[in-house]
Design an enzyme around this catalytic site. Structure first.
Site, PDB file in Angstrom:
ATOM      1  N   HIS A   1      26.605  32.887  34.448  1.00 10.64           N
ATOM      2  CA  HIS A   1      25.037  33.489  34.404  1.00 10.64           C
ATOM      3  C   HIS A   1      25.222  33.910  35.742  1.00 10.64           C
ATOM      4  CE1 HIS A   1      21.380  34.288  32.250  1.00 10.64           C
ATOM      5  NE2 HIS A   1      21.269  32.725  32.521  1.00 10.64           N
TER       6      HIS A   1
ATOM      7  N   THR B   1      39.279  27.678  22.320  1.00 14.06           N
ATOM      8  CA  THR B   1      39.056  26.250  22.251  1.00 14.06           C
ATOM      9  C   THR B   1      39.079  26.207  20.833  1.00 14.06           C
ATOM     10  OG1 THR B   1      39.267  24.674  23.455  1.00 14.06           O
ATOM     11  CG2 THR B   1      37.359  25.858  23.429  1.00 14.06           C
TER      12      THR B   1
END
Length: 521
Positions: free
Chosen positions: A492, A440
């Site tokens: 994560h 993006t």
């Protein structure tokens, strides 16, 4: 000899489809390769064309019914005008009493006036309802067969509703902004209407060209959608030029006036002294007034909101930052910009370099290119990179497939095409599904630094930002360099911090020395 009309071969991931619309009726003659029927699957709409010239003799799967891959949908006979006329006559006598009643009821805009129900398309199972975004034709306005009558906006894509024949709309039953369900009746359409007939129906009884729902304000006639916009924006109707029939003010006319700022209400001319005073020291027209405007959230915006909240609630999201010196890429671009455009008929931008650099980094760090499915990790042996595109309706993410095999020119051309079709609402559902990684670029809007949000089920996203000249220490000296901050947000649960940091450093190194992309080092 009869010929079978079969459904296309569906992809492996598609089990069945739905017959969305028959464009021909039994007895109608067709030419070779002429569109006969549309099959809608959960991913895309497939067109079925005539295998040869002839006459549609039988429909075996009606509109709304499901069909399987290569199932027989109907039969095509040899062209026989007499047989076609007999079948048409029999069908109109026996099988269509409802249409006859409608035609008799509204003998209406024309002498030939057979009426059709204009319905919303069959929505995929994952889409519950849609919103009527725009009517491209007004009541009485002539339309050719397959002209776009209306756009239906769902939470995934904009669907077009086309005219079933040459004629005109008799009545609109679902106005712009209203919610509709799959195959809901949107309007009534009459064959052969429009033109003089439309003009006659508009002029009968009065010279105002008013149609159902219109309202006269002063010497102007306002369509319902236009009236709503005028009220919301507190405009002076007398300053808006109507382009509809008989000077009718349409929604597009009001939008044009809002954009130009030419229809704002002016102060009363009675007290010119007070007006001059107010111009010198502007004050609210009504003390304490705090205007508000409430508009419904579009389906696309609702979907964006749902997915972004879902991403934050389900992923252990973390962001790592770095910065890249864009000097080498900018110099390369400046050197070959004109040659590149002449050779490939497209401009050399920055996004192509980032897509190729990200592709190489994804190959080196397969965890970043993977996704989580329940308690499983899915490793992808290919790189499909989504590129976020901003439109008036909201953010969409079309996907570049197999970017490892794409050339820089192919990347640039495809991105330009995606951007144009996204703004026109012409992207297909299949073009926005899948993807193993997303890029993006907030820098085109001036963003210096941001934290991009994951695009589930992907586990990482790269955020680009504004290129800004900053003083940097280079070989013990301070130099002004064009720098860009980069950000990688990652899940994560899947990606360790070490891998995320090294992945971003790899992109930085490839961009600061573009020759690495060619040498694969």
């Amino acid at each position: 000899m009869a010929t079978e009309i079969k459904a296309p071969s569906f992809p492996e991931s598609v089990a069945e489809g739905t017959v969305a619309a028959w464009h021909k009726k039994p007895g109608d003659s067709v030419e070779r390769d002429e569109l006969i029927v549309e099959i809608e699957t959960d991913k895309v709409v497939l067109e079925v064309v005539a295998p040869e010239a002839g006459t549609l003799s039988d429909i075996k799967v009606e509109e709304g019914e499901t069909c399987e891959s290569e199932q027989v949908l109907g039969m095509l006979g040899a062209a026989d005008a007499a047989a076609g006329q007999e079948k048409t006559a029999a069908k109109s006598d026996d099988a269509q009493p409802a249409e006859k009643d409608q035609a008799a009821k509204a003998e209406a805009p024309s002498a030939s006036g057979k009426q059709h129900e204009v319905k919303a398309p069959s929505f995929p199972e994952s889409v519950q309802e849609g919103t009527v975004a725009t009517w491209h034709k007004k009541v009485g306005e002539a339309a050719k067969r397959d002209d776009v009558l209306a756009d239906i906006e769902t939470d995934k894509v904009v669907l077009e509703v086309v005219a079933p024949a040459d004629g005109a709309l008799v009545e609109i039953k679902a106005e712009e902004g209203e919610q509709v369900t799959s195959e809901q009746l949107l309007a009534v359409f009459a064959e052969g209407a429009g033109g003089d007939a439309g003009g006659a129906s508009e002029s009968s009884g009065s010279e105002s060209s008013e149609s159902a729902g219109d309202e006269k304000v002063g010497d102007k006639i306002l369509a319902p959608a236009a009236r709503k916009l005028v009220a919301e924006n507190d405009l002076d109707v007398s300053k808006i030029e109507g382009t509809g029939k008989g000077g009718r003010v349409l929604k597009e006319d009001v939008q044009k006036a809002i954009k130009a700022g030419s229809a704002k209400k002016s102060a009363a001319p009675a007290a010119q002294g007070s007006v001059a005073k107010a111009a010198a020291a502007p004050a609210p027209a009504v003390e304490g007034e705090r205007p508000e405007k409430r508009v419904p959230m579009s389906r696309l915006r609702q979907t964006i909101a749902k997915r972004l909240v879902q991403a934050q609630q389900t992923a252990a999201m973390l962001t790592t930052y770095n910065e890249v010196d864009m000097s080498a890429v900018m110099a390369l671009r400046a050197q070959y910009k004109e040659t590149f455009q002449k050779a490939h008929d497209t401009k050399l931008g920055f996004m192509g370099f980032f897509v190729k650099a990200a592709t190489e980094a994804l190959k080196r760090f397969p965890d970043v290119n993977a996704s989580i499915d329940g308690t499983d990790i899915v490793y992808h042996g290919y790189q499909d990179i989504g590129v976020a595109v901003s439109t008036d309706r909201g953010l969409v993410v079309p996907v570049l497939r197999d970017t490892d095999s794409m050339k820089l020119a192919d990347v640039e051309k495809t991105i330009v095409d995606f951007g144009k079709r996204a703004r026109d609402g012409k992207l297909g559902i299949d073009e926005m599904q899948g993807g193993t990684f997303t890029i993006t670029n907030g820098g085109i809007f001036g963003s210096l630094m941001s934290t991009p949000i994951l695009n589930p089920p992907q586990t990482a996203i790269l955020g680009m930002h504004k290129i800004q000249e900053r003083p940097m220490a280079v070989n013990g000296k301070v130099e002004i360099r064009p720098m860009m901050y980069l950000a990688v947000s990652y899940d994560h649960r899947m990606i360790d911090g070490k891998d995320a940091v090294q992945f971003l450093v790899t992109i930085k190194e490839l961009l600061e020395d573009p020759a690495r992309l060619l040498l694969d080092v």
